[in-house]
Design a protein around this motif. Structure first.
Motif, PDB file in Angstrom:
ATOM      1  N   PRO A  73      61.003  68.441  13.019  1.00  0.00           N
ATOM      2  CA  PRO A  73      61.120  67.549  14.180  1.00  0.00           C
ATOM      3  C   PRO A  73      62.152  66.445  13.997  1.00  0.00           C
ATOM      4  O   PRO A  73      62.734  65.981  14.983  1.00  0.00           O
ATOM      5  N   GLU A  74      62.408  66.029  12.750  1.00  0.00           N
ATOM      6  CA  GLU A  74      63.404  64.978  12.527  1.00  0.00           C
ATOM      7  C   GLU A  74      64.802  65.458  12.922  1.00  0.00           C
ATOM      8  O   GLU A  74      65.556  64.719  13.575  1.00  0.00           O
ATOM      9  N   THR A  75      65.137  66.680  12.558  1.00  0.00           N
ATOM     10  CA  THR A  75      66.438  67.226  12.937  1.00  0.00           C
ATOM     11  C   THR A  75      66.534  67.380  14.449  1.00  0.00           C
ATOM     12  O   THR A  75      67.567  67.063  15.057  1.00  0.00           O
ATOM     13  N   VAL A  76      65.470  67.864  15.068  1.00  0.00           N
ATOM     14  CA  VAL A  76      65.450  67.998  16.524  1.00  0.00           C
ATOM     15  C   VAL A  76      65.618  66.636  17.187  1.00  0.00           C
ATOM     16  O   VAL A  76      66.372  66.475  18.151  1.00  0.00           O
ATOM     17  N   ALA A  77      64.923  65.626  16.665  1.00  0.00           N
ATOM     18  CA  ALA A  77      65.017  64.279  17.228  1.00  0.00           C
ATOM     19  C   ALA A  77      66.436  63.731  17.132  1.00  0.00           C
ATOM     20  O   ALA A  77      66.945  63.117  18.079  1.00  0.00           O
ATOM     21  N   ARG A  78      67.098  63.950  15.997  1.00  0.00           N
ATOM     22  CA  ARG A  78      68.485  63.496  15.851  1.00  0.00           C
ATOM     23  C   ARG A  78      69.404  64.245  16.807  1.00  0.00           C
ATOM     24  O   ARG A  78      70.282  63.648  17.445  1.00  0.00           O
ATOM     25  N   GLU A  79      69.219  65.548  16.898  1.00  0.00           N
ATOM     26  CA  GLU A  79      70.072  66.374  17.754  1.00  0.00           C
ATOM     27  C   GLU A  79      69.959  65.968  19.220  1.00  0.00           C
ATOM     28  O   GLU A  79      70.954  65.950  19.957  1.00  0.00           O
ATOM     29  N   LEU A  80      68.751  65.602  19.644  1.00  0.00           N
ATOM     30  CA  LEU A  80      68.510  65.268  21.050  1.00  0.00           C
ATOM     31  C   LEU A  80      68.503  63.764  21.308  1.00  0.00           C
ATOM     32  O   LEU A  80      68.207  63.323  22.425  1.00  0.00           O
ATOM     33  N   CYS A  81      68.824  62.984  20.275  1.00  0.00           N
ATOM     34  CA  CYS A  81      68.901  61.519  20.396  1.00  0.00           C
ATOM     35  C   CYS A  81      67.580  60.922  20.891  1.00  0.00           C
ATOM     36  O   CYS A  81      67.568  60.048  21.775  1.00  0.00           O
ATOM     37  N   LEU A  82      66.486  61.381  20.316  1.00  0.00           N
ATOM     38  CA  LEU A  82      65.182  60.881  20.738  1.00  0.00           C
ATOM     39  C   LEU A  82      64.930  59.497  20.145  1.00  0.00           C
ATOM     40  O   LEU A  82      65.122  59.284  18.943  1.00  0.00           O
ATOM     41  N   PRO A  83      64.470  58.546  20.951  1.00  0.00           N
ATOM     42  CA  PRO A  83      64.135  57.222  20.421  1.00  0.00           C
ATOM     43  C   PRO A  83      62.779  57.246  19.725  1.00  0.00           C
ATOM     44  O   PRO A  83      62.038  58.241  19.811  1.00  0.00           O
ATOM     45  N   ASP A  84      62.433  56.180  19.018  1.00  0.00           N
ATOM     46  CA  ASP A  84      61.106  56.059  18.417  1.00  0.00           C
ATOM     47  C   ASP A  84      60.048  56.211  19.504  1.00  0.00           C
ATOM     48  O   ASP A  84      60.202  55.699  20.623  1.00  0.00           O
ATOM     49  N   GLY A  85      58.991  56.912  19.161  1.00  0.00           N
ATOM     50  CA  GLY A  85      57.906  57.085  20.121  1.00  0.00           C
ATOM     51  C   GLY A  85      58.052  58.300  21.007  1.00  0.00           C
ATOM     52  O   GLY A  85      57.317  58.445  21.989  1.00  0.00           O
ATOM     53  N   VAL A  86      59.000  59.186  20.671  1.00  0.00           N
ATOM     54  CA  VAL A  86      59.164  60.434  21.422  1.00  0.00           C
ATOM     55  C   VAL A  86      59.136  61.586  20.430  1.00  0.00           C
ATOM     56  O   VAL A  86      59.882  61.600  19.450  1.00  0.00           O
ATOM     57  N   PHE A  87      58.270  62.571  20.690  1.00  0.00           N
ATOM     58  CA  PHE A  87      58.074  63.677  19.753  1.00  0.00           C
ATOM     59  C   PHE A  87      58.294  65.013  20.459  1.00  0.00           C
ATOM     60  O   PHE A  87      57.738  65.255  21.539  1.00  0.00           O
ATOM     61  N   PRO A  88      59.113  65.912  19.873  1.00  0.00           N
ATOM     62  CA  PRO A  88      59.325  67.241  20.464  1.00  0.00           C
ATOM     63  C   PRO A  88      58.133  68.159  20.195  1.00  0.00           C
ATOM     64  O   PRO A  88      57.917  68.586  19.061  1.00  0.00           O
ATOM     65  N   VAL A  89      57.376  68.450  21.224  1.00  0.00           N
ATOM     66  CA  VAL A  89      56.135  69.216  21.057  1.00  0.00           C
ATOM     67  C   VAL A  89      56.430  70.702  20.899  1.00  0.00           C
ATOM     68  O   VAL A  89      55.903  71.363  20.014  1.00  0.00           O
ATOM     69  N   PHE A  90      57.272  71.245  21.767  1.00  0.00           N
ATOM     70  CA  PHE A  90      57.684  72.643  21.674  1.00  0.00           C
ATOM     71  C   PHE A  90      58.874  72.865  22.598  1.00  0.00           C
ATOM     72  O   PHE A  90      59.176  72.047  23.471  1.00  0.00           O
ATOM     73  N   GLY A  91      59.531  73.988  22.381  1.00  0.00           N
ATOM     74  CA  GLY A  91      60.588  74.399  23.287  1.00  0.00           C
ATOM     75  C   GLY A  91      60.087  75.495  24.209  1.00  0.00           C
ATOM     76  O   GLY A  91      59.001  76.052  24.015  1.00  0.00           O
ATOM     77  N   LEU A  92      60.901  75.835  25.201  1.00  0.00           N
ATOM     78  CA  LEU A  92      60.562  76.907  26.129  1.00  0.00           C
ATOM     79  C   LEU A  92      61.865  77.575  26.566  1.00  0.00           C
ATOM     80  O   LEU A  92      62.717  76.940  27.195  1.00  0.00           O
ATOM     81  N   THR A  93      62.045  78.832  26.204  1.00  0.00           N
ATOM     82  CA  THR A  93      63.214  79.560  26.689  1.00  0.00           C
ATOM     83  C   THR A  93      62.954  80.015  28.116  1.00  0.00           C
ATOM     84  O   THR A  93      61.832  80.370  28.476  1.00  0.00           O
ATOM     85  N   VAL A  94      64.008  80.008  28.931  1.00  0.00           N
ATOM     86  CA  VAL A  94      63.900  80.415  30.332  1.00  0.00           C
ATOM     87  C   VAL A  94      65.124  81.240  30.692  1.00  0.00           C
ATOM     88  O   VAL A  94      66.254  80.885  30.325  1.00  0.00           O
ATOM     89  N   GLY A  95      64.916  82.327  31.409  1.00  0.00           N
ATOM     90  CA  GLY A  95      66.047  83.125  31.848  1.00  0.00           C
ATOM     91  C   GLY A  95      65.624  84.330  32.655  1.00  0.00           C
ATOM     92  O   GLY A  95      64.434  84.518  32.955  1.00  0.00           O
ATOM     93  N   TYR A  96      66.611  85.142  33.017  1.00  0.00           N
ATOM     94  CA  TYR A  96      66.356  86.385  33.735  1.00  0.00           C
ATOM     95  C   TYR A  96      65.973  87.456  32.710  1.00  0.00           C
ATOM     96  O   TYR A  96      66.764  87.764  31.808  1.00  0.00           O
ATOM     97  N   PRO A  97      64.794  88.061  32.815  1.00  0.00           N
ATOM     98  CA  PRO A  97      64.413  89.100  31.852  1.00  0.00           C
ATOM     99  C   PRO A  97      65.381  90.279  31.877  1.00  0.00           C
ATOM    100  O   PRO A  97      65.869  90.673  32.941  1.00  0.00           O
ATOM    101  N   ASP A  98      65.670  90.827  30.707  1.00  0.00           N
ATOM    102  CA  ASP A  98      66.520  92.007  30.602  1.00  0.00           C
ATOM    103  C   ASP A  98      65.688  93.230  30.994  1.00  0.00           C
ATOM    104  O   ASP A  98      64.734  93.595  30.289  1.00  0.00           O
ATOM    105  N   PRO A  99      66.008  93.888  32.126  1.00  0.00           N
ATOM    106  CA  PRO A  99      65.194  95.029  32.565  1.00  0.00           C
ATOM    107  C   PRO A  99      65.255  96.212  31.616  1.00  0.00           C
ATOM    108  O   PRO A  99      64.378  97.085  31.649  1.00  0.00           O
ATOM    109  N   ALA A 100      66.255  96.247  30.741  1.00  0.00           N
ATOM    110  CA  ALA A 100      66.356  97.345  29.780  1.00  0.00           C
ATOM    111  C   ALA A 100      65.374  97.187  28.626  1.00  0.00           C
ATOM    112  O   ALA A 100      65.128  98.143  27.882  1.00  0.00           O
TER     113      ALA A 100
END
Length: 281
Positions: free
Chosen positions: A172-199
Motif C-alpha cells: 500500500p505504501e507504493t500505491v499511496a506514493r504512486e497515486l499521491c494519497l495524503p495521510d488518512g487515505v488507504f487503498p482498499v482494492f482495485g477494480l478492473t473494468v472493460g469490455y469482456p473479450d468474447p473469445a
C-alpha cells in the motif's frame, strides 16, 4: 400499466441462475427481475478488449457507487480512475503482474478516505479525534466496499466486465506514493473494468451451498463440513470448463491462510496503515 413477465420464463431464469451459482439441484423461487439477474450472474472477467470506456459510463458507475449506503452519511470513501498506462503498469507490478490489469482500459482504485472528513472538521475550527480509532478506519473500508459493489452491479448490468484486485494491498505504501494519497487515505482494492473479450468468456463461479453459510438464530460450528466434498467437485468442474488448474477449494483455503508468506506482504498491514496516517487506537 406495467405488465409483469410471464411466470414460466421467470422460473426458468431463476433455475438457470441457481444452477450456475451452485452447480446443484438447489431451486430459487420468487419474483425475477433485471436487477436480480445482474446480481446473480456476476462473474470475474480477466480478459478484455482494448477499447476505452465512454466517460458517461464511468460517471454512471460512480453515481451508482454514491447511491450505496454510507455510515452516518460520512461518505468516507473516494475513488481514483486510473487510465494512464504507465501508472497502471506500476500498480500491476505491486499486484503481481496480472493479465486483467494489463488488458483492462481502466482500473478504479477504491479508497477509505478519512482525510476529507478530517479536513472538514479542522477547517471549521474543530477537532477530529474520533477518526483516530479502529472504528473510523473500518467505517471507511466498509463504505468503500459498499460503493464499489454498487458500481460493479451497475457496470455488469450494462455489459461491462469487472474484477476486484485485492493484491494492491501487497504494498500500500507504493500505491499511496504512486497515486499521491495524503495521510488518512488507504487503498482498499482495485477494480478492473472493460469490455469482456468474447473469445475468452468467463463463467459464473460456483459458491458454497447456502446450508454451509446460513445460520438460524445462533452460529452452528461445523455446519459446513458435510458439504465440502460436493463443493470441491462443483468447483473442479468449473475449473476444467474454464481451463484453470484443478485445485480443491479446501486445499486453496489451507494454502491461503497456512503461512505468513502466503499473505504476500500483507502481514505488515497494521504497521503500514498506521504509517499512512491512521492511529488505529
Amino acid at each position: 400499466m406495467t405488465l409483469s413477465a410471464p411466470i414460466a420464463p421467470q422460473k426458468d431464469r431463476l433455475l438457470a441462475l441457481a444452477k450456475s451459482r451452485y452447480r446443484s439441484d438447489r431451486n430459487l423461487s420468487g419474483e425475477w427481475n433485471e436487477a436480480l439477474g445482474a446480481i446473480l450472474s456476476h462473474r470475474s472477467v480477466r480478459d478484455y478488449l482494448p477499447h476505452a470506456l465512454p466517460e458517461h459510463m464511468i460517471e454512471l458507475a460512480i453515481a451508482a457507487a454514491q447511491s450505496a449506503p454510507s455510515s452516518s452519511n460520512l461518505q468516507a470513501w473516494s475513488v481514483i480512475v486510473v487510465e494512464d498506462k504507465h501508472i497502471k503498469d506500476r500498480l500491476n507490478s505491486v499486484a503481481g503482474n496480472q493479465r486483467q490489469i494489463a488488458q483492462a482500459p481502466l482500473v478504479l482504485v477504491w479508497l477509505a478516505d478519512l482525510a476529507r472528513p478530517r479536513d472538514i472538521a479542522e477547517t471549521r475550527g474543530g477537532t477530529a479525534d474520533g477518526l483516530d480509532y479502529v472504528e473510523s478506519f473500518l467505517l471507511g473500508v466498509v463504505d468503500a466496499a459498499l460503493a464499489a459493489q454498487n458500481a460493479v452491479v451497475a457496470l455488469e448490468s450494462l455489459g461491462f466486465g469487472t474484477c476486484y484486485i485485492g493484491a494492491i494491498r501487497n504494498d500500500p505504501e507504493t500505491v499511496a506514493r504512486e497515486l499521491c494519497l495524503p495521510d488518512g487515505v488507504f487503498p482498499v482494492f482495485g477494480l478492473t473494468v472493460g469490455y469482456p473479450d468474447p473469445a475468452k468468456p468467463a463463467d459464473v463461479k460456483p459458491r458454497l451451498g447456502q446450508e454451509t453459510i446460513v445460520h438460524r438464530n445462533r452460529y452452528n460450528p461445523g455446519a459446513h463440513r458435510a458439504a465440502l466434498d460436493a463443493y470441491n467437485k462443483a468447483l473442479g468442474t468449473f475449473q476444467a470448463e474454464q481451463g484453470m488448474p484443478r485445485i480443491d477449494w479446501t486445499e486453496q483455503v489451507g494454502n491461503r491462510i497456512g503461512t505468513v508468506a502466503a499473505l504476500k506482504g500483507r502481514h505488515a498491514l497494521k504497521r503500514v496503515i498506521r504509517k499512512l496516517g491512521f492511529a488505529l487506537k
